[in-house]
Scaffold this motif. Structure first.
Motif, PDB file in Angstrom:
ATOM      1  N   SER A  15       0.944   1.299  -6.583  1.00  0.00           N
ATOM      2  CA  SER A  15      -0.214   1.278  -5.692  1.00  0.00           C
ATOM      3  C   SER A  15      -1.456   1.671  -6.475  1.00  0.00           C
ATOM      4  CB  SER A  15       0.013   2.257  -4.534  1.00  0.00           C
ATOM      5  OG  SER A  15       0.035   3.582  -5.020  1.00  0.00           O
ATOM      6  N   SER A  16      -2.598   1.527  -5.851  1.00  0.00           N
ATOM      7  CA  SER A  16      -3.840   1.946  -6.510  1.00  0.00           C
ATOM      8  C   SER A  16      -3.825   3.443  -6.768  1.00  0.00           C
ATOM      9  CB  SER A  16      -5.042   1.554  -5.649  1.00  0.00           C
ATOM     10  OG  SER A  16      -4.935   2.126  -4.354  1.00  0.00           O
ATOM     11  N   ARG A  17      -3.201   4.212  -5.870  1.00  0.00           N
ATOM     12  CA  ARG A  17      -3.111   5.653  -6.091  1.00  0.00           C
ATOM     13  C   ARG A  17      -2.182   5.952  -7.277  1.00  0.00           C
ATOM     14  NH1 ARG A  17      -0.803  10.329  -2.025  1.00  0.00           N
ATOM     15  NH2 ARG A  17       1.166   9.297  -2.544  1.00  0.00           N
ATOM     16  N   ASP A  18      -1.076   5.205  -7.377  1.00  0.00           N
ATOM     17  CA  ASP A  18      -0.178   5.394  -8.517  1.00  0.00           C
ATOM     18  C   ASP A  18      -0.902   5.124  -9.829  1.00  0.00           C
ATOM     19  OD1 ASP A  18       2.031   5.994  -6.901  1.00  0.00           O
ATOM     20  OD2 ASP A  18       2.583   3.873  -6.702  1.00  0.00           O
TER      21      ASP A  18
ATOM     22  N   GLU B 292       6.235  -2.005  -7.449  1.00  0.00           N
ATOM     23  CA  GLU B 292       4.814  -2.253  -7.657  1.00  0.00           C
ATOM     24  C   GLU B 292       4.061  -0.941  -7.535  1.00  0.00           C
ATOM     25  OE1 GLU B 292       1.216  -5.103  -5.891  1.00  0.00           O
ATOM     26  OE2 GLU B 292       3.262  -5.229  -5.102  1.00  0.00           O
TER      27      GLU B 292
ATOM     28  N   GLY C 112       2.491  -6.140 -11.107  1.00  0.00           N
ATOM     29  CA  GLY C 112       2.305  -4.870 -10.435  1.00  0.00           C
ATOM     30  C   GLY C 112       3.326  -3.812 -10.813  1.00  0.00           C
TER      31      GLY C 112
END
Length: 892
Positions: free
Chosen positions: A818-821, A816, A788
């Motif tokens: 995130s999905s937004r990152d 890690e 991640g």
């Protein structure tokens, strides 16, 4: 709250390893390095540090260090022990000397050495090997000042001190971007002007630099025209009566010849045309100089690095002699040295045409004096080869072995490809360095691990003749040893006596004793003497406070010299030197229509082996550039922001086109710092004109005829990666250090694909990999993750306009994504507006351009002081203040 940061040892007072200002540093050893602060008790800096000095703590890691001797066999390096390596050096030197004579070997050393290292190296070569083939990279920056001082004063002496900048009513800065290259000294000047608004600053420089932004008057003279300007000033002073007649009659000779040589400059209009500037600027400068008693004229590489550098130095000194403005408070000519120990090297005879203790190699009585003191068996009788001619002799084969210490000539010398050819053909190349991989180390037969700053112990001398201690506060890593120790070990193996020093203290004591040895036996006494420091015990040497030479027995340090005459010529008089203006040896024109100037950047140093380790120093100028006028770019067919090739008769480089706004038509500027280790094709030394000053031997770094031409690419891109990458198959790349990652800027000609990106970034078939490709737009965006955490990302486009690097770099601090990152990464823009700080402006406090712009607009900030109060930007070394003022002007 986290655990408190606890020192592991008391703070140590030492001296910064960068420029010749010689700032004091307090280094407190910590578990993970050292806490670096300015030393308020040091006379040179009074607690100030520039951004490079402030970032020293970030450069102390052992990554990239050479930690053991190494020897090259069949093209490959293998680790060796010290005995084997030293035996190889000593036996090869001895056999070459026996067969070909002492001039078949050489040392090439550096202003990065401590005085004690320098002293032993010169004693070894000039008194025991019997050759003066020892030169230094100070030849490239300060030898014209040495020659000019000796012609005028009889000895290599800077008459004044830093306090004079604060006491002066007019400070003239010639060929010196002081705001960037000597920042803490420039701070002293600007603080003095704040206290006394009547203090004026004049900047004389072909470029409009950060220094010029803070000057009251800027004279953008064309490169190489300084002698016309100062010859004109000499005539003007004589005509207007701004002459100290008593001083001239009592303490000088040669005025008539100097005035005769300057006679053509009697007309200000002629001077202005010769310098390529408006006559009103010349008149204003002349009037200010003539009307102001307290004038300091400080000069640096723009004067020295020229085929007429020595004459430029003497043209400046002539004006101060005529007006009697030498060695008195607030007045005098002042040479700003480039390296931390350029002055210390000169004290011990570091140049190939000098002897230790300011004695002259070409004078038999001086040679005998030193021979007797050293009990030397084979004293050099003739000057040795200066830097440029030394490496030509290596290529020709007359010099068969060379020992290079603490410098990187394959990058830094002019016509640097010739230097590479020379070392490739040399029978034995020995390199002492703290860095394992340099362009020069790649050609070494023997590599010797040297101590670095924070590990070595000794003295340095700054631009105002101030001797300061560099003290160790770190343990020596691996098998690294002092340079003086390595020289002594080789000397003993060659059978030489007199190299049994136990420590740097013993060497310093011998150096101090030599400075007073029969000092007045050869006519006028030498000004350089520190025999007042001879006989110090080890504790007193360890505690030695900064002190300016001369230091006679029973005396204290000396701030100024020559206020009452007493020059080092036999008659005690200074010399006016006839300086006849001449154009640079190779003028621009024809196939090479532009004049290339080179120099330092604000936040980098030499070839970046130290500063390149600091992420915050990389943010201001993360890749090499060629700064040029928009009109010249149009004629060359290149555009701002794109790559271009800069080509001369000697070589070429690739850099990004910039319009910084400070370059006149017909000129270009490229910084000196990039090497083969951090760029595929950006060594400016390969391009530089190898013509040298006929007196000093200093090269013409400020005037190389070049042309700029398009460097065609199919795509542009960048990579941020935690691991170093092999980019040998890419058309062009550069690399700097980020916070937790390496930043690569690159461009290519071959087609790219996600499969190509996977191989480049080292992503296996089962890697956590995300990508976005738009073949129509020629766009590719990829990222490699592990657990991640972001490991590397790549962005490619047909156009050089690419996503901002600042916010992307911040993703490497996350454990890690995130999905937004992940989504914003592939989108190429931050999710939150304003999260990108933009390119670094204030490296001291890590403040970016976008942050400053936003604060100016949103908080209606009116001046630089308000920006500093709001963001701290500009509140430390002050070298970013010109850029902050530009941003304020843009906002208005």
């Amino acid at each position: 709250m986290g655990a408190p940061i606890v020192p592991i040892a008391p703070a140590v007072r030492t001296t910064c390893p960068y420029c010749g200002v010689g700032c004091g540093v307090k280094a407190t050893p910590m578990a993970d390095g050292a806490l670096i602060e300015g030393d308020p008790e040091h006379m040179a800096s009074r607690g100030r540090l520039c951004v490079k000095g402030s970032a020293l703590g970030e450069t102390l890691g052992l990554d990239g260090r050479l930690l053991a001797p190494a020897m090259r066999e069949e093209g490959s390096l293998r680790t060796a022990d010290w005995d084997e390596a030293l035996d190889k050096v000593a036996s090869t030197f001895a056999s070459i000397i026996a067969e070909h004579g002492p001039d078949a070997v050489a040392l090439y050393v550096s202003g990065q050495l401590l005085t004690e290292d320098y002293y032993v190296a010169n004693k070894f070569m000039k008194g025991f090997v019997g050759s003066a083939n020892i030169d230094t990279n100070s030849r490239l920056c300060m030898s014209s000042s040495v020659a000019g001082h000796k012609r005028a004063f009889g000895e290599d002496i800077v008459p004044g001190c830093y306090e004079d900048f604060e006491l002066a009513d007019l400070v003239v800065l010639v060929g010196s971007n002081t705001a960037w290259c000597h920042p803490t000294l420039f701070q002293r000047i600007t603080k003095a002007r704040e206290a006394r608004p009547g203090l004026r600053i004049v900047a004389i420089d072909p470029r409009r630099t950060a220094t010029c932004e803070l000057a009251d008057l800027h004279l953008p003279i064309k490169a190489g025209s300084d002698v016309w300007l100062f010859n004109g000033l000499l005539v003007y002073l004589a005509q207007t009566g701004a002459v100290d007649a008593d001083f001239v009659a009592t303490h000088t000779q040669g005025l008539d010849g100097a005035l005769a040589a300057a006679a053509e400059c009697v007309d200000i209009g002629f001077v202005a045309r010769s310098c390529g500037i408006d006559a009103r600027l010349v008149a204003e400068f002349y009037e200010a100089f003539a009307a102001t008693a307290k004038v300091v004229t400080a000069y640096s590489q723009g004067v020295n690095q020229s085929s007429s550098g020595t004459d430029k130095v003497n043209a400046i000194i002539n004006c101060h002699l005529l007006s009697g403005r030498v060695g008195k408070p607030g007045m005098g000519p002042f040479s700003l040295t480039g390296q931390p120990n350029a002055m210390g090297g000169r004290e011990v005879g570091g140049l190939a045409n000098m002897l230790a203790s300011h004695l002259e190699l070409d004078q038999p009585a001086h040679r005998e004096l030193v021979r007797g003191f050293w009990d030397a068996p084979r004293m050099a009788a003739n000057p040795g080869l200066k830097a440029v001619e030394l490496f030509r002799a290596i290529e020709e084969g007359s010099v068969k072995a060379v020992w290079i210490m603490a410098t990187n000539p394959v990058v830094s010398l002019p016509d640097a490809d010739q230097v590479r050819r020379a070392l490739a053909r040399c029978e034995l190349v020995v390199v002492s360095d703290m860095t394992a991989a340099t362009d020069t180390a790649e050609l070494a037969d023997v590599l010797l691990p040297a101590l670095g700053w924070g590990e070595k112990d000794g003295t340095v001398t700054n631009s105002e003749r101030c001797i300061s201690r560099q003290r160790a506060f770190l343990q020596a890593p691996g098998q690294a040893r002092a340079d003086w120790w390595a020289i002594c070990e080789v000397a003993r193996r060659m059978g030489y006596q007199g190299f049994d020093y136990m420590d740097a203290h013993a060497i310093f004591d011998e150096h101090a004793r030599l400075s007073g040895w029969r000092n007045d036996a050869q006519g006028a006494p030498r000004a350089f003497r520190i025999d007042g420091l001879a006989g110090l015990d080890r504790a007193a040497y360890d505690a030695l406070a900064p002190i300016q030479w001369p230091v006679p027995p029973g005396g204290e340090g000396t701030a100024r010299l020559f206020a009452d005459g007493g020059y080092a010529h036999a008659d005690g008089k200074a010399r006016f030197v006839a300086t006849r203006p001449r154009l640079p040896a190779n003028a621009a024109g024809g196939d090479y229509p532009l004049t290339l100037n080179t120099g330092r950047l604000r936040d980098q140093w030499h070839t970046m082996t130290r500063t390149g380790k600091s992420p915050r120093l990389a943010g201001h100028a993360p890749e090499p550039f060629v700064d040029m006028h928009p009109h010249d770019a149009l004629l060359a067919g290149v555009r701002e922001g794109e790559l271009a090739r800069v080509r001369s008769r000697w070589g070429s480089l690739v850099a990004r086109v910039s319009h910084g706004g400070g370059i006149a038509r017909g000129s270009a500027f490229v910084p000196i710092h990039w090497t083969g280790q951090n760029a595929s094709d950006a060594r400016v030394g390969a391009v530089v004109n190898p013509v040298v000053d006929p007196v000093s031997g200093e090269p013409e770094f400020k005037h190389t005829p070049v042309r700029v031409e398009p460097f065609a690419l199919a795509w542009h891109g960048f990579i941020l990666s935690r691991a170093p990458l092999d980019l040998s198959g890419v058309a062009n790349w550069t690399r700097v250090c980020g916070s937790g990652f390496l930043r690569y800027e690159l461009g290519g000609r071959e087609a790219v694909s996600p499969e190509w990106a996977r191989v480049l970034l080292g992503a296996g078939s089962d890697a956590d990999w995300i990508e976005y490709e738009d073949r129509t737009e020629g766009m590719l965006r990829c990222a490699l993750l592990a657990g991640g955490r972001l490991e590397a990302c790549l962005f490619v486009s047909r156009r050089p306009e690419l996503p901002a690097r600042g916010w992307l770099g911040g993703l490497f601090a996350l454990d890690e994504l995130s999905s937004r990152d992940r989504a914003t990464l592939l989108a190429g823009r931050a999710a939150v507006q304003g999260s990108d700080p933009g390119p670094t402006v204030c490296a001291c406090f890590g403040v970016g351009r976008n942050t400053i712009r936003s604060a100016i607009v949103q908080q209606d900030l009116k001046d630089a002081g308000a920006v500093t109060a709001c963001l701290r930007a500009g509140g430390n070394c002050g070298s970013c203040l010109p850029e902050i003022r530009q941003l304020l002007a843009e906002a208005r």
